[in-house]
Design an enzyme around this catalytic site. Structure first.
Site, PDB file in Angstrom:
ATOM      1  N   ASP A 218      30.341 -21.839   0.795  1.00  0.00           N
ATOM      2  CA  ASP A 218      29.981 -22.443   2.077  1.00  0.00           C
ATOM      3  C   ASP A 218      31.162 -23.200   2.690  1.00  0.00           C
ATOM      4  OD1 ASP A 218      28.605 -23.597   4.156  1.00  0.00           O
ATOM      5  OD2 ASP A 218      26.980 -24.403   2.924  1.00  0.00           O
TER       6      ASP A 218
ATOM      7  N   GLY B 255      28.993 -17.016  10.498  1.00  0.00           N
ATOM      8  CA  GLY B 255      29.321 -15.908  11.388  1.00  0.00           C
ATOM      9  C   GLY B 255      30.587 -16.116  12.205  1.00  0.00           C
TER      10      GLY B 255
ATOM     11  N   ASP C 226      22.422 -22.152  10.460  1.00  0.00           N
ATOM     12  CA  ASP C 226      21.310 -22.270   9.511  1.00  0.00           C
ATOM     13  C   ASP C 226      19.950 -21.930  10.141  1.00  0.00           C
ATOM     14  OD1 ASP C 226      23.290 -23.196   7.895  1.00  0.00           O
ATOM     15  OD2 ASP C 226      22.280 -25.068   7.353  1.00  0.00           O
TER      16      ASP C 226
HETATM   17  C1  GLA Z   1      24.857 -25.378   4.740  1.00  0.00           C
HETATM   18  C2  GLA Z   1      24.324 -23.976   4.482  1.00  0.00           C
HETATM   19  C3  GLA Z   1      22.895 -24.073   3.989  1.00  0.00           C
HETATM   20  C4  GLA Z   1      22.852 -24.908   2.712  1.00  0.00           C
HETATM   21  C5  GLA Z   1      23.473 -26.277   2.958  1.00  0.00           C
HETATM   22  C6  GLA Z   1      23.641 -27.051   1.656  1.00  0.00           C
HETATM   23  O1  GLA Z   1      24.196 -25.993   5.796  1.00  0.00           O
HETATM   24  O2  GLA Z   1      24.427 -23.186   5.626  1.00  0.00           O
HETATM   25  O3  GLA Z   1      22.375 -22.787   3.746  1.00  0.00           O
HETATM   26  O4  GLA Z   1      23.545 -24.241   1.700  1.00  0.00           O
HETATM   27  O5  GLA Z   1      24.746 -26.171   3.568  1.00  0.00           O
HETATM   28  O6  GLA Z   1      24.285 -28.279   1.826  1.00  0.00           O
END
Ligand code: GLA
Length: 409
Positions: free
Chosen positions: A159, A209, A230
């Site tokens: 991430d 993306g 998200d």
């Molecule tokens: C981001 C990701 C989520 C999740 C959170 C965790 O927002 O996009 O899917 O993994 O971090 O902190």
């Protein structure tokens, strides 16, 4: 012509790099050529974030594994149990990352999950910190990949988070192109680290993306990449994500998938129709199916959606042909995808907030490239249906008609 040839070359190169990326380093011979493609169909499983967020513990993961088996979800294909953010503690003086008190023994947890015939996923990022402010992998990529392999981890969600502010924006403040190059390089670094760690680990890119990851992620070993921000457990968020998937079909295929984010089926205040539509469209989109609901308290109607074998079979079709948006008529969207054996799936989604019958919608088979009556199966009622040119279709608000046509004409 030129464009399609270029695409073909890119696809072939991507496919060969993707399959190479999951091959254990020491067996790059005949056996490697025969090694199964990692994520040959979109990964299926459950992830802790959408229900537990930062509260997830070792016990919650064990319970999830137990429930995936007990509910029949494992038999339906849900195999990965993925720990999201907040398992991490600090690094020791050798740089080895330790788990925090919520996860006392990651190897033992992996052994437990594996003993159920399931696989374990984990989470990190290229920055100094994860989204939730825990330790991430910056400058420890190889060490972390080896640690995951030593625990028996099967899946990594990586991430971007703090990397964009602390690295990209800090080091190249006025140069977006350089920021994107830094981002791609960071994902490439972990892709190589995973490959070198010698264990097949599904590599899931999570950078919302940015900079069209579908174009570059497969070449660096990415098995899936988020296509948007998200998801949230409300219809507005889900429909917004669906609309951002049009045009991405050509980038999906065995070993490399567009990821419109995890499932919210059973979460929030989604109606049954909305849960069905969410699941229908994710299946049409050949999306990873990572449930994120409260498994011990799953209602029967939610279980019925998540374990509908006909719908899952659309998602998991071995050709991996993601659906395309064919046309919209007012508030109704029509998507279709081709399936193995010459079959076809059609989804008709009523995005309007009132019943379609007050804004008549008539199906155009011609726009779908079909001629004359089409015999199929309604995958939510399980009944045979015949689709006719111009037929009126009534759907409740936010519901989807999902039909599989075995021999489209
Ligand atoms: C981001 C990701 C989520 C999740 C959170 C965790 O927002 O996009 O899917 O993994 O971090 O902190």
């Amino acid at each position: 012509m030129r464009i399609s040839k270029t695409l073909l070359v890119v696809a072939l190169v991507s496919a060969s790099i993707a399959s190479f990326a999951q091959t254990p380093a020491k067996t790059e011979t005949k056996a490697a050529a025969a090694a199964p493609v990692l994520a040959a169909t979109p990964p299926m499983g459950w992830n802790s974030w959408n229900f537990f967020a930062g509260k997830v513990t070792d016990q919650d993961i064990r319970n999830a594994a137990d429930q995936i088996v007990a509910t029949g979800m494992k038999d339906a294909g849900y195999i990965y149990i993925n720990i999201d953010d907040t398992w991490e503690a600090e690094r020791d003086e050798s740089g080895v990352l330790h788990t925090n008190s919520k996860f006392p023994d990651m190897k033992a947890l992996a052994d437990y999950v594996h003993s159920k015939g399931l696989k374990l996923g984990i989470y990190s990022g290229p920055g100094l910190k994860t989204c939730a402010g825990y330790t991430a992998s910056l400058e420890h990529e190889a060490q972390d990949a080896q640690l995951y392999a030593s625990w028996g981890i099967d899946y990594l969600k990586y991430d971007l988070c703090s990397f964009r502010r602390d690295q990209m924006a800090a080091k190249a403040p006025n140069d977006k192109a350089e920021q994107m190059r830094m981002m791609v390089a960071a994902y490439e670094k972990m892709g190589k680290a995973l490959k070198d760690a010698g264990r097949p680990i599904v590599y899931s890119l999570c950078q919302y993306g940015w900079d069209a990851p579908w174009e570059w992620a497969p070449a660096l070993g990415g098995n899936l990449w988020r296509t948007t921000g998200d998801v949230q457990a409300n219809w507005g968020s889900i429909y917004n994500i669906i609309n951002q998937q049009a045009g991405l079909a050509k980038y999906a295929g065995p070993g490399h998938w567009n990821d419109p984010d995890m499932l919210e089926v059973g979460n929030g205040k989604l109606t049954l129709a909305e849960n069905r539509s969410h699941f229908s469209l994710w299946a049409m989109l050949a999306a990873p199916l990572l449930a994120g609901n409260d498994l011990p308290n799953m209602k029967p109607e939610i279980k019925a959606i998540l374990t509908n074998g006909d719908v899952i079979a659309i998602d998991q079709d071995k050709l991996g042909h993601q659906a395309s948006h064919v046309y919209s008529d007012g508030e109704v969207d029509v998507w279709s995808r081709t399936l193995s054996g010459g079959a076809m799936a059609i989804a008709v989604l009523n995005a309007g907030s009132d019943r379609v019958s007050i804004h008549p919608f008539h199906l155009s088979l011609a726009k779908l490239g079909l001629h004359g009556p089409q015999k199929g199966k309604d995958l939510w009622t399980g009944k045979d249906v015949t689709l006719n040119e111009g037929m009126p279709i009534e759907l409740d608000s936010h519901d989807t008609l999902l039909v599989r046509i075995a021999s489209p004409k």
